[in-house]
Design an enzyme around this catalytic site. Sequence first.
Site, PDB file in Angstrom:
ATOM      1  N   GLY A 123       0.810  -1.209   0.000  1.00  0.00           N
ATOM      2  CA  GLY A 123       0.000   0.000   0.000  1.00  0.00           C
ATOM      3  C   GLY A 123       0.845   1.261   0.000  1.00  0.00           C
ATOM      4  O   GLY A 123       1.825   1.392  -0.738  1.00  0.00           O
ATOM      5  N   CYS A 124       0.463   2.197   0.853  1.00  0.00           N
ATOM      6  CA  CYS A 124       1.146   3.495   0.910  1.00  0.00           C
ATOM      7  C   CYS A 124       2.586   3.373   1.381  1.00  0.00           C
ATOM      8  O   CYS A 124       3.403   4.251   1.097  1.00  0.00           O
ATOM      9  CB  CYS A 124       0.378   4.446   1.828  1.00  0.00           C
ATOM     10  N   ALA A 125       2.921   2.314   2.117  1.00  0.00           N
ATOM     11  CA  ALA A 125       4.287   2.134   2.598  1.00  0.00           C
ATOM     12  C   ALA A 125       5.243   1.750   1.483  1.00  0.00           C
ATOM     13  O   ALA A 125       6.468   1.804   1.660  1.00  0.00           O
ATOM     14  CB  ALA A 125       4.325   1.063   3.689  1.00  0.00           C
ATOM     15  N   ALA A 126       4.703   1.371   0.329  1.00  0.00           N
ATOM     16  CA  ALA A 126       5.543   0.842  -0.740  1.00  0.00           C
ATOM     17  C   ALA A 126       6.501   1.881  -1.314  1.00  0.00           C
ATOM     18  O   ALA A 126       7.554   1.522  -1.841  1.00  0.00           O
ATOM     19  CB  ALA A 126       4.678   0.262  -1.852  1.00  0.00           C
TER      20      ALA A 126
END
Length: 378
Positions: free
Chosen positions: A137-140
């Site tokens: 998700g956004c951590a990628a």
Amino acid sequence: MVTLCKPAVAVPEYVITREETLALARSRHADHPQLPLALRLIENTGVTQRHIVQPIEETLKHPGFEERNTRYEAEAKARVPKVVEEALRNAGLRPADIDMIVFVSCTGFMMPSLTAWLINTMGFPSHTRQLPIAQLGCAAGGAAINRAHDFCVAYPDANVLIVACEFCSLCYQPTDLGVGSLLSNGLFGDAVASAVVRGKGGTGIALERNNSHLVPDTEDWIAYSVRATGFHFLLDKRVPTTMEPLAPALREIADAHGWDAGDLDFYIIHAGGPRILDDLSHFLEVPPEDFRFSRATLTEYGNIASAVVLDAVRRLFDEGGLPEGARGIVAGFGPGITAEMCLGRWTTAAVPSLETDLNARRIVGCPPAAHPARTTTT
């Protein structure tokens, strides 16, 4: 010295403002018992506008998962090459100089990954490593930087291309009426971004240390439910509180490096929402102004998932960069709850000669780089 060079970022041409979002919520969900709460949450995001890949009238329809994913692939192939070309120019490199492509996206699915299509169509060597990341998700965005860093530490002559492709609007589900879903409809935007991590040379953030951290027992706080209609985003009301357990992880990586996380020169933080930035400012005892790059991304583009950190880095460059040796942190947050963090210093190291570098460097396990027959168009 492993350096994150200036990213390239592009957003689609269709725009929806906060006022339009609120008006749509009022008209489509007039009888929703929690509409006032949802409206208040959307207003408090600080997002003034978002960019989407198709007109809002089309976005609000649901033609089915297959058609949505077909649109995702078409939009990715139409929009990604331009940011890749710009990112390569920013780093002073050509496709022949790239040894690995890290592709991150959580809003559509392709197999083979877009990495294979890029190699075939843009002149990257056939031995280019491929690392698609689809489930962070956004951590990628932070994970992509960290894996590129790791690769260049292992192979100091290497260069890594990062590509983030997020079309959050293609995940809109008209039947999801929870407050978290309504908030998401007013928070997320679309964008594509790319950046190069050079093993040697280049101006940007010289990466020195990276780490990951998982907050225990929070794996259901941010998630997808995969159904016949596609990806259904699940957002727990506890997500805004995650900076309290994550701030110590940022302090820990800084402490291990001999730095103070509350006394750095720049902060590139995933802008999941305003409270994320406000709480991190509080827990790290950092002035709110220090998060200006991330907050500007949130205000102008919304939460663009894995592309947020790359856009915030771009804004740092556009402000004029920093004095040599300025210290900072880059952090992405996402499902898990997961944090991907790295530390670095600003550098203006000279870029090696392309011809000398191309003929001399050799990546372990790969043949020497060669000039491709195909070239990119600019």
